[in-house]
Design a protein around this motif. Structure first.
Motif, PDB file in Angstrom:
ATOM      1  N   PRO A 282       0.822  -1.213   0.000  1.00  0.00           N
ATOM      2  CA  PRO A 282       0.000   0.000   0.000  1.00  0.00           C
ATOM      3  C   PRO A 282       0.853   1.259   0.000  1.00  0.00           C
ATOM      4  N   GLY A 293      -3.054   4.485  -2.787  1.00  0.00           N
ATOM      5  CA  GLY A 293      -2.965   3.599  -3.942  1.00  0.00           C
ATOM      6  C   GLY A 293      -2.263   2.310  -3.579  1.00  0.00           C
ATOM      7  N   ILE A 294      -2.036   1.485  -4.580  1.00  0.00           N
ATOM      8  CA  ILE A 294      -1.328   0.218  -4.426  1.00  0.00           C
ATOM      9  C   ILE A 294      -0.181   0.195  -5.429  1.00  0.00           C
ATOM     10  N   SER A 327      -1.283   2.237  -8.664  1.00  0.00           N
ATOM     11  CA  SER A 327      -2.681   2.201  -9.100  1.00  0.00           C
ATOM     12  C   SER A 327      -3.507   2.984  -8.093  1.00  0.00           C
ATOM     13  N   ARG A 328      -4.239   3.988  -8.571  1.00  0.00           N
ATOM     14  CA  ARG A 328      -4.977   4.872  -7.659  1.00  0.00           C
ATOM     15  C   ARG A 328      -6.413   4.408  -7.407  1.00  0.00           C
ATOM     16  N   THR A 330      -8.116   2.192  -6.013  1.00  0.00           N
ATOM     17  CA  THR A 330      -7.932   1.090  -5.085  1.00  0.00           C
ATOM     18  C   THR A 330      -9.246   0.703  -4.423  1.00  0.00           C
ATOM     19  N   THR A 332     -11.087  -0.935  -1.418  1.00  0.00           N
ATOM     20  CA  THR A 332     -10.808  -1.217  -0.017  1.00  0.00           C
ATOM     21  C   THR A 332     -12.023  -1.872   0.629  1.00  0.00           C
ATOM     22  N   LEU A 351      -8.726  -9.229  -8.096  1.00  0.00           N
ATOM     23  CA  LEU A 351      -7.962  -8.467  -7.107  1.00  0.00           C
ATOM     24  C   LEU A 351      -7.247  -9.433  -6.181  1.00  0.00           C
TER      25      LEU A 351
END
Length: 386
Positions: A282, A293-294, A327-328, A330, A332, A351
């Motif tokens: 993260p 993001g990731i 990557s924005r 994300t 959750t 995912l």
């Protein structure tokens, strides 16, 4: 001895006529009301401005019925774009043609009945059944001098133009709801770009099973096989959540996480991924702890240029930060998210890991596909033991 006239039996009999409570909330109901108001208002204004007030009452009768379907029942097959446009146009064509070619020879009542019947047949064979089309066909026959004067022009204005207005408003209204797609997608996209069904569609009830069952009924069903499959899948998730003894993400997640702050050099992110032998980490906003993001290994590989050096992006540009690679968008989850809700996210959307956040969006843990497999294995063992 109880008889049909026994007063004690009437409350139970009368209760059969009371519909069950609706499954939609107040917000969804008033959203449908508001967008229907907007759509019909635009249709009425367009008709009044282009054709005058003579056609206004007839038009609203047909388009008002269509608005009930596309705004209050957007998942219905009879409310999809092709049903709306095709059903309205075909019915208008048949109504005008019936009046013009049969009106001088047959009683008007018979022409009206024939126009509706032929409209139903045409819509069924053209796969665009749309109940308000019957009202459109009647309007073309019984609309009086104003409609007769328009002739086949009635098909495109007001019918086609106003159907397109309804469709435009419906696209905005229905796609503004999170998780809803309008028109309904025939096949859910595979995130890997292959033609294989999604993993959750390969087990249990399949779409072809539902289609076969609907064909066995031998009658029109006001739900598509795709949407019925979606309902069944949601019901299965609720059943699984009940059977999995309330296991949630808070019980599965890893808490000692490796993270990288926003603005950190990309080389730092790469070093952390290699050192800890993980596929992603993260990216956290300093100070707030929120997930920005990731950053995954694949994000680095996407930027490898096909040159002789095959340099990674941080080697080509030492000043590059993780913000440019991560990557924005994300997805959750919360600690209270049930394990059953992870299955479509990880199996169907592909995912591999999901950050777990608190009510303020701060990172508190991470759930991976390995955690989900462990939970499924645990549940399977408990089910077998019982």
């Amino acid at each position: 001895m109880k008889t049909l006239l026994d007063p004690a039996r009437w409350p139970r009999r009368l209760s059969r006529f009371v519909p069950p409570p609706p499954t939609v909330g107040h917000l969804e109901r008033w959203r449908a009301v508001g967008f229907a108001l907007l759509a019909i208002l635009i249709c009425g204004l367009a008709t009044h401005l282009l054709l005058g007030p003579a056609l206004l009452p007839w038009l609203v009768a047909s388009m008002g019925a269509a608005s009930v379907i596309i705004f209050a029942m957007p998942s219905s097959p009879v409310g999809q774009p092709w049903a709306l446009i095709g059903g309205q146009v075909l019915s208008a064509l048949i109504g005008v043609a019936s009046l013009r070619w049969l009106g001088p020879w047959l009683p008007l009542e018979f022409v009206a009945a024939l126009a509706v019947a032929l409209s139903i047949a045409a819509m069924l064979y053209a796969r665009c059944l749309h109940p308000p089309g019957g009202a459109t066909a009647l309007t073309a026959v019984l609309g009086g001098d104003a409609v007769t004067h328009l002739g086949f022009g009635f098909v495109w204005m007001p019918v086609l133009v106003n159907a397109l207005i309804l469709l435009a408003v419906a696209l905005i209204a229905n796609n503004s709801v999170r998780g809803r797609r309008y028109p309904l997608a025939r096949v859910q996209d595979n995130p890997h770009g292959t033609r294989d069904p999604l993993p959750t569609a390969r087990v249990g009830l399949r779409e072809d099973d539902l289609t076969a069952a609907m064909r066995e009924l031998g009658e029109m069903v006001d739900v598509s096989a795709e949407e019925l499959g979606n309902i069944v899948a949601r019901a299965e998730r609720h059943a699984n959540a009940r059977q999995w003894h309330d296991i949630d993400c808070g019980q599965l997640m890893s808490r000692d996480l490796v993270t990288v702050p926003t603005g950190a050099p990309a080389s730092e992110g790469w070093a952390l991924l290699r050192r800890h032998r993980i596929g992603a980490l993260p990216v956290i906003e300093p100070g707030t702890g929120r997930v920005a993001g990731i950053l995954a290994l694949v994000d680095f590989l996407k930027h490898v240029e096909a040159d002789t050096a095959m340099a990674l992006p941080q080697h080509r540009d030492p000043a590059l930060t993780v913000d440019a690679l991560m990557s924005r968008n994300t997805v959750t989850v919360r600690q209270t998210t049930a394990v059953s809700e992870l299955v479509p996210l990880m199996a169907d959307r592909g995912l591999h890991r999901l950050p777990v956040v608190d009510a303020d969006g701060r990172l508190v843990g991470m759930v991976t596909q390995s955690d989900l497999i462990a939970a499924l294995s645990h549940q399977g063992a408990m089910t077998a033991a019982s």
